[in-house]
Design an enzyme around this catalytic site. Structure first.
Site, PDB file in Angstrom:
ATOM      1  N   TYR A  46       1.112  -1.290   0.106  1.00 20.83           N
ATOM      2  CA  TYR A  46      -0.028   0.094  -0.059  1.00 20.83           C
ATOM      3  C   TYR A  46       0.924   1.311  -0.009  1.00 20.83           C
ATOM      4  CZ  TYR A  46      -4.836  -0.754   0.066  1.00 20.83           C
ATOM      5  OH  TYR A  46      -6.238  -1.209  -0.075  1.00 20.83           O
ATOM      6  N   ASP A 196      -6.246  13.574 -25.162  1.00 25.09           N
ATOM      7  CA  ASP A 196      -5.966  12.135 -24.810  1.00 25.09           C
ATOM      8  C   ASP A 196      -5.238  11.409 -25.872  1.00 25.09           C
ATOM      9  OD1 ASP A 196      -6.494   9.415 -24.319  1.00 25.09           O
ATOM     10  OD2 ASP A 196      -8.774   9.657 -23.717  1.00 25.09           O
ATOM     11  N   THR A 222      -3.269   6.252 -21.942  1.00 24.27           N
ATOM     12  CA  THR A 222      -3.029   4.984 -21.339  1.00 24.27           C
ATOM     13  C   THR A 222      -1.850   4.634 -21.591  1.00 24.27           C
ATOM     14  OG1 THR A 222      -3.912   3.994 -23.432  1.00 24.27           O
ATOM     15  CG2 THR A 222      -5.333   4.294 -21.466  1.00 24.27           C
ATOM     16  N   LYS A 225      -1.421   0.726 -24.916  1.00 21.44           N
ATOM     17  CA  LYS A 225      -1.613   0.726 -26.605  1.00 21.44           C
ATOM     18  C   LYS A 225      -0.461   0.693 -27.046  1.00 21.44           C
ATOM     19  CE  LYS A 225      -6.556   2.195 -25.754  1.00 21.44           C
ATOM     20  NZ  LYS A 225      -6.572   3.081 -24.467  1.00 21.44           N
ATOM     21  N   ARG A 231      -1.376  -2.333 -18.430  1.00 23.35           N
ATOM     22  CA  ARG A 231      -2.818  -1.451 -18.309  1.00 23.35           C
ATOM     23  C   ARG A 231      -2.505  -0.427 -17.432  1.00 23.35           C
ATOM     24  NH1 ARG A 231      -5.751  -4.503 -21.712  1.00 23.35           N
ATOM     25  NH2 ARG A 231      -7.457  -2.838 -21.882  1.00 23.35           N
TER      26      ARG A 231
HETATM   27  N1  DSN Z   1     -11.264   0.638 -25.592  1.00 20.72           N
HETATM   28  C1  DSN Z   1     -10.321   1.491 -26.246  1.00 20.72           C
HETATM   29  C2  DSN Z   1     -10.327   1.236 -27.581  1.00 20.72           C
HETATM   30  O1  DSN Z   1     -10.275   0.076 -28.061  1.00 20.72           O
HETATM   31  O2  DSN Z   1     -10.276   2.127 -28.605  1.00 20.72           O
HETATM   32  C3  DSN Z   1     -10.375   2.825 -25.696  1.00 20.72           C
HETATM   33  O3  DSN Z   1     -10.227   2.805 -24.185  1.00 20.72           O
END
Ligand code: DSN
Length: 403
Positions: A46, A196, A222, A225, A231
């Site tokens: 934590y 974003d 994020t 990707k 993640r």
């Molecule tokens: N779910 C994602 C996508 O596939 O574009 C975006 O958060």
């Protein structure tokens, strides 16, 4: 594992990933180093608070991990720590975006974001998302004829509605974004400009797409990707917004950060700073262009006429095939895509007019333009000639193992 039920399912998923082609633009394959950090003992700890200011003891190594992650994040995107701050604690993209609004925009005020069915994201103020009930979305889209952003129309809309924040950066927009034009729009009405860059942050890190940092007040991303990490998510903001953003993340919205995830992000950021990642980012775009060009040659309508990025939208319904049927047929053949609305879609999101294809995961496997041409031809054969290409897909996958 002693839990053989879960172990078997993980084995099956590993096999599925190895034996199918992942063309979902928001997915990727992390390195074994990232996986090691993610599966480490850091999950036991934590660490509510921030480095040097925690609510629990025993955080001497966690502090160093979070600081290292922050340093690497600023370095990868070439940001001066004097001008930019980054919060690496958001659990994922949705809470990251929510934290930005919570930190900067009074409840009930207007947020201008792209409509979901035009390529936006739920958290850009869609009505079914909490972001759409706590704030009022001013939706925008693309031009019906060109299927690209119309900056003049955006300026007119912004001036009429005067949102407090404009969100830029999408999940199904295949074209380069002119961040300077969005800055001019935001300046005209005194709004914050938030980018974003979840979908394309890896391409920015690798120098293959323009960086939004010169123009934005806040940038969210994020980490899983194109950036090829675990993640998770990060929020970058101008130094004067740091306190509001940090307080919105913790204690505003979240509890203890996922320290294993932060460590894995740090590993991914180190990888994204290597010269090989530059070649990777460039190849992702070359591959998307090759896939798009070959499909076009075979008569498929590509939304906006092509791509500048890692993804493309194919209007399968232009040839009478609904997106769901296309996605199902491809899946039966080991080609994994997602059905997707296209701009001004007359069909429903559950069975839209198109499919969305992306190249980040296949590029990580080492595939290049030659393979994209082959894949485009197989997509054509499956959808139009109803051929079965499963055996060929398996052979192709074996040639490009996931490392
Ligand atoms: N779910 C994602 C996508 O596939 O574009 C975006 O958060």
């Amino acid at each position: 594992m002693r839990d053989t039920q879960i172990e078997n399912l993980i084995k099956k998923e590993t096999q599925r990933q190895n034996e199918t082609l992942d063309l979902i633009p928001s997915e990727n394959f992390v390195s074994s180093e990232v996986l090691k950090a993610l599966g480490s003992v850091l999950t036991n700890k934590y660490a509510e608070g921030y480095s040097g200011k925690r609510y629990y003891g025993g955080n001497e190594y966690v502090d160093q991990i979070e600081t290292l992650c922050i340093d690497r994040a600023l370095k990868v995107f070439k940001l001066s720590p004097k001008k930019w701050h980054v919060n690496v604690q958001p659990y994922s993209g949705s809470p990251a975006n929510l934290a930005v609004y919570a930190g900067l925009v009074p409840l009930g005020e207007k947020i201008m974001g792209m409509q979901l069915d035009m390529g936006g994201h739920l958290t850009h103020g869609h009505k079914v998302s909490f972001t759409g009930s706590a704030w009022k979305q001013i939706p925008y889209g693309v031009d019906q004829k060109t299927e690209v952003l119309d900056y003049h129309a955006l300026m007119v809309l912004a001036e009429a509605e005067k949102p407090k924040l404009i969100v830029v950066g999408y999940t199904a927009y295949p074209r380069k974004i002119d961040f300077a034009k969005f800055r001019a729009i935001a300046d005209k009405i005194g709004a914050y400009l938030m980018v974003d860059m979840s979908h394309f942050s890896g391409l920015v890190a690798g120098g293959a797409l323009p960086s939004p940092f010169k123009y934005a007040d806040v940038v969210t991303t994020t980490t899983h990707k194109t950036l090829r990490g675990p993640r998770g998510a990060m929020i970058f903001c101008k130094a004067d917004l740091a306190r509001s953003i940090d307080r919105a993340v913790f204690p505003g919205l979240q509890g203890g950060p996922h320290v294993n995830q932060i460590a894995a992000t740090a590993v991914a950021l180190l990888e994204a700073g290597q010269p090989t990642f530059k070649s990777y980012a460039k190849q992702v775009i070359l591959n998307a262009k090759a896939l798009s060009n070959e499909l076009k040659k075979m008569g498929w309508r590509i939304v906006s006429g092509g791509t500048d990025t890692h993804l493309l939208l194919v209007d399968t319904f232009a040839r009478g095939i609904p997106g769901k049927e296309a996605s199902d047929l491809l899946q039966e053949n080991g080609i994994i895509v997602n059905k997707n609305t296209i701009p001004f879609d007359a069909r429903s999101p559950m069975d839209p007019s198109g499919i969305r294809l992306g190249t980040p995961a296949l590029t990580t496997r080492g595939m290049k333009e030659k393979e994209m041409v082959l894949i485009a031809q197989m997509i054509h054969e499956v959808l139009l000639e109803k051929k079965n290409v499963l055996a060929q897909i398996k052979i192709l996958c074996r040639r490009f193992p996931i490392k």
